[in-house]
Write a protein that holds these residues in place. Structure first.
Motif, PDB file in Angstrom:
ATOM      1  N   THR A   1      47.933 -35.310  54.242  1.00  0.00           N
ATOM      2  CA  THR A   1      47.623 -33.976  54.758  1.00  0.00           C
ATOM      3  C   THR A   1      46.528 -34.010  55.818  1.00  0.00           C
ATOM      4  OG1 THR A   1      45.994 -33.590  53.005  1.00  0.00           O
ATOM      5  CG2 THR A   1      48.261 -32.886  52.579  1.00  0.00           C
ATOM      6  N   VAL A   2      45.904 -35.176  56.017  1.00  0.00           N
ATOM      7  CA  VAL A   2      44.829 -35.300  57.003  1.00  0.00           C
ATOM      8  C   VAL A   2      44.922 -36.648  57.722  1.00  0.00           C
ATOM      9  CG1 VAL A   2      43.219 -33.831  55.715  1.00  0.00           C
ATOM     10  CG2 VAL A   2      43.197 -36.313  55.344  1.00  0.00           C
ATOM     11  N   VAL A   3      44.339 -36.680  58.907  1.00  0.00           N
ATOM     12  CA  VAL A   3      44.012 -37.933  59.583  1.00  0.00           C
ATOM     13  C   VAL A   3      42.548 -37.819  60.005  1.00  0.00           C
ATOM     14  CG1 VAL A   3      46.334 -38.413  60.446  1.00  0.00           C
ATOM     15  CG2 VAL A   3      44.761 -37.049  61.827  1.00  0.00           C
ATOM     16  N   ASP A   4      41.883 -38.959  60.169  1.00  0.00           N
ATOM     17  CA  ASP A   4      40.510 -38.838  60.665  1.00  0.00           C
ATOM     18  C   ASP A   4      40.537 -38.657  62.186  1.00  0.00           C
ATOM     19  OD1 ASP A   4      40.899 -41.359  61.706  1.00  0.00           O
ATOM     20  OD2 ASP A   4      39.570 -42.381  60.314  1.00  0.00           O
ATOM     21  N   ALA A   5      39.437 -38.172  62.719  1.00  0.00           N
ATOM     22  CA  ALA A   5      39.381 -37.833  64.142  1.00  0.00           C
ATOM     23  C   ALA A   5      39.666 -39.038  65.020  1.00  0.00           C
ATOM     24  CB  ALA A   5      38.008 -37.241  64.478  1.00  0.00           C
ATOM     25  N   ALA A   6      39.190 -40.207  64.605  1.00  0.00           N
ATOM     26  CA  ALA A   6      39.413 -41.412  65.403  1.00  0.00           C
ATOM     27  C   ALA A   6      40.898 -41.747  65.488  1.00  0.00           C
ATOM     28  CB  ALA A   6      38.639 -42.581  64.809  1.00  0.00           C
ATOM     29  N   THR A   7      41.632 -41.512  64.408  1.00  0.00           N
ATOM     30  CA  THR A   7      43.075 -41.755  64.420  1.00  0.00           C
ATOM     31  C   THR A   7      43.763 -40.838  65.425  1.00  0.00           C
ATOM     32  OG1 THR A   7      43.181 -42.527  62.133  1.00  0.00           O
ATOM     33  CG2 THR A   7      45.178 -41.581  63.047  1.00  0.00           C
ATOM     34  N   MET A   8      43.397 -39.567  65.431  1.00  0.00           N
ATOM     35  CA  MET A   8      44.004 -38.619  66.354  1.00  0.00           C
ATOM     36  C   MET A   8      43.748 -39.028  67.806  1.00  0.00           C
ATOM     37  SD  MET A   8      43.440 -34.496  66.575  1.00  0.00           S
ATOM     38  CE  MET A   8      41.733 -34.687  67.107  1.00  0.00           C
ATOM     39  N   ILE A   9      42.500 -39.398  68.101  1.00  0.00           N
ATOM     40  CA  ILE A   9      42.163 -39.811  69.465  1.00  0.00           C
ATOM     41  C   ILE A   9      42.873 -41.114  69.810  1.00  0.00           C
ATOM     42  CG2 ILE A   9      40.278 -40.529  70.990  1.00  0.00           C
ATOM     43  CD1 ILE A   9      38.463 -38.675  69.319  1.00  0.00           C
ATOM     44  N   ASN A  10      42.956 -42.024  68.845  1.00  0.00           N
ATOM     45  CA  ASN A  10      43.623 -43.308  69.074  1.00  0.00           C
ATOM     46  C   ASN A  10      45.098 -43.099  69.415  1.00  0.00           C
ATOM     47  OD1 ASN A  10      43.546 -46.405  68.767  1.00  0.00           O
ATOM     48  ND2 ASN A  10      45.222 -45.816  67.417  1.00  0.00           N
ATOM     49  N   ASP A  11      45.769 -42.220  68.663  1.00  0.00           N
ATOM     50  CA  ASP A  11      47.179 -41.961  68.934  1.00  0.00           C
ATOM     51  C   ASP A  11      47.370 -41.331  70.314  1.00  0.00           C
ATOM     52  OD1 ASP A  11      47.739 -42.989  66.499  1.00  0.00           O
ATOM     53  OD2 ASP A  11      48.475 -41.146  65.586  1.00  0.00           O
ATOM     54  N   THR A  12      46.439 -40.462  70.689  1.00  0.00           N
ATOM     55  CA  THR A  12      46.502 -39.855  72.023  1.00  0.00           C
ATOM     56  C   THR A  12      46.338 -40.922  73.101  1.00  0.00           C
ATOM     57  OG1 THR A  12      45.551 -37.805  71.139  1.00  0.00           O
ATOM     58  CG2 THR A  12      45.508 -38.100  73.529  1.00  0.00           C
ATOM     59  N   MET A  13      45.392 -41.836  72.896  1.00  0.00           N
ATOM     60  CA  MET A  13      45.196 -42.928  73.846  1.00  0.00           C
ATOM     61  C   MET A  13      46.423 -43.817  73.936  1.00  0.00           C
ATOM     62  SD  MET A  13      41.232 -44.094  73.271  1.00  0.00           S
ATOM     63  CE  MET A  13      41.424 -45.465  74.425  1.00  0.00           C
ATOM     64  N   GLU A  14      47.097 -44.042  72.810  1.00  0.00           N
ATOM     65  CA  GLU A  14      48.320 -44.853  72.820  1.00  0.00           C
ATOM     66  C   GLU A  14      49.367 -44.221  73.744  1.00  0.00           C
ATOM     67  OE1 GLU A  14      49.141 -47.655  71.503  1.00  0.00           O
ATOM     68  OE2 GLU A  14      47.650 -48.106  69.963  1.00  0.00           O
ATOM     69  N   LEU A  15      49.506 -42.905  73.652  1.00  0.00           N
ATOM     70  CA  LEU A  15      50.471 -42.207  74.504  1.00  0.00           C
ATOM     71  C   LEU A  15      50.081 -42.314  75.971  1.00  0.00           C
ATOM     72  CD1 LEU A  15      51.026 -38.989  72.337  1.00  0.00           C
ATOM     73  CD2 LEU A  15      52.591 -40.930  72.597  1.00  0.00           C
ATOM     74  N   ILE A  16      48.775 -42.170  76.243  1.00  0.00           N
ATOM     75  CA  ILE A  16      48.298 -42.266  77.622  1.00  0.00           C
ATOM     76  C   ILE A  16      48.522 -43.674  78.173  1.00  0.00           C
ATOM     77  CG2 ILE A  16      46.232 -42.185  79.084  1.00  0.00           C
ATOM     78  CD1 ILE A  16      45.161 -40.002  77.194  1.00  0.00           C
ATOM     79  N   ILE A  17      48.194 -44.681  77.380  1.00  0.00           N
ATOM     80  CA  ILE A  17      48.354 -46.070  77.821  1.00  0.00           C
ATOM     81  C   ILE A  17      49.828 -46.398  78.064  1.00  0.00           C
ATOM     82  CG2 ILE A  17      48.149 -48.479  77.064  1.00  0.00           C
ATOM     83  CD1 ILE A  17      45.519 -47.641  75.677  1.00  0.00           C
ATOM     84  N   ALA A  18      50.701 -45.897  77.170  1.00  0.00           N
ATOM     85  CA  ALA A  18      52.136 -46.135  77.341  1.00  0.00           C
ATOM     86  C   ALA A  18      52.624 -45.534  78.656  1.00  0.00           C
ATOM     87  CB  ALA A  18      52.907 -45.552  76.158  1.00  0.00           C
ATOM     88  N   GLU A  19      52.129 -44.331  78.981  1.00  0.00           N
ATOM     89  CA  GLU A  19      52.525 -43.685  80.233  1.00  0.00           C
ATOM     90  C   GLU A  19      51.966 -44.434  81.441  1.00  0.00           C
ATOM     91  OE1 GLU A  19      54.439 -41.198  82.750  1.00  0.00           O
ATOM     92  OE2 GLU A  19      54.673 -41.392  80.568  1.00  0.00           O
TER      93      GLU A  19
END
Length: 324
Positions: free
Chosen positions: A228-246
């Protein structure tokens, strides 16, 4: 060693394989794909697999349902049946099985209220078996349930409460339900994990208490959890993954910039993010804004699955009669 926070065995295996660039022979994997969901069964076979994945030896069944956040009634019913099927297979209950259902978590905090919400919807029968001095029934089994709260409310360790109840009523099995943490945003509120390895209350928010397992309670302990939760670092990390992939899609292969993107390891990014966030947002966890509705729906799905699995006379057409 730094460890990405996750309560899901399937993610622990993914992290191990990504870091070591290989599979582990100490863990067996079985996958089954359905139209609306897919099931992954992870079996940690020995202590070596336990050390590699950081999870106790046992079977971990993950039901991934991508559309679960926006599930209609048909999908809810389908997943309830899937939960019931997996529970029956792992528990193998009979007409004389006595079960104690434990709803872990804090009912005052919505993302942590999954366990207590499930307890509200579980069909309990122990008082009826006691009143009529019965050991078995044509339609029902002996089920009791408790939501013990958290130490911050009761002043009592959850494990102490559960152990005392187990010693008093002597159930054959304990089924614990708790909210978990994932390391992927896409799995929040869309993944159900069932295991025979027990559970550590509070692990989802990094506040693990004494484990509830067979060694401690003296009876088999099964656990059902939903991130039901993720920590803030996980959310930012996943966002960075999307940015890096692009950026990789737009960068020319062979350039130094592309090589730099290629070499960035998820573990390194996550560690860097944690270090940057720590002075400002230490231990921050994130949950969806519609978490109230999600918890209500998820608790119903889990409770219906438990009711169908344990009560041999109850099927999908009956189960909602017992739920308000």
């Amino acid at each position: 060693m730094f460890q990405v926070r996750t309560d899901l065995a399937i993610e622990a295996r993914e992290i191990f394989e990504q870091k070591n660039k290989s599979d582990t022979k100490d863990v067996q994997i079985e996958k089954e794909e359905k139209e609306n969901y897919y099931v992954t069964r992870v079996k940690i076979l020995n202590e070596s697999g336990e050390r590699k994945l950081g999870k106790p030896v046992g079977t971990y069944i993950t039901i991934d349902v991508p559309a679960l956040k926006n599930a209609d009634q048909d999908l809810k019913d389908e997943i309830s049946q899937a939960v019931a099927k997996e529970l029956r297979n792992i528990i193998n209950p009979n007409k004389q099985t006595k079960s104690l259902i434990v709803g872990l978590g804090n009912w005052n905090i919505t993302p942590d209220a999954l366990g207590p919400k499930v307890i509200d919807k579980v069909y309990v029968t122990r008082h009826l078996f006691e009143a009529y001095n019965k050991t078995e029934d044509e339609d029902m089994t002996n089920v009791s349930a408790i939501s013990p709260g958290v130490m911050g409310i009761t002043g009592i360790e959850t494990s102490e409460t559960i152990k005392g109840i187990v010693e008093k009523i002597n159930p054959d099995i304990v089924i614990a339900i708790d909210a978990l943490a994932s390391r992927k945003m896409e799995r929040v509120s869309t993944t159900i994990q069932i295991t025979d390895a027990g559970i550590s209350p509070g692990s989802g928010i990094g506040n693990a208490r004494k484990a509830l397992n067979k060694e401690f309670l003296g009876v088999p302990v099964y656990a059902i959890g939903i991130p039901t939760v993720v920590d803030a670092a996980t959310m930012i990390n996943d966002t960075m993954e999307l940015i890096i992939a692009e950026l990789k899609n737009q960068a020319d292969k062979g350039t130094s910039f592309y090589a730099m993107l290629e070499e960035m390891e998820s573990q390194d990014k996550y560690q860097l993010i944690k270090e940057v966030l720590t002075p400002y947002m230490p231990n921050v966890v994130v949950t969806p804004k519609e978490i109230d509705e999600l918890i209500n729906n998820l608790s119903l799905i889990v409770a219906n699955g438990i009711n169908i699995a344990l009560h041999h006379g109850i099927d999908l057409k009956d189960v909602n009669r017992y739920i308000n």
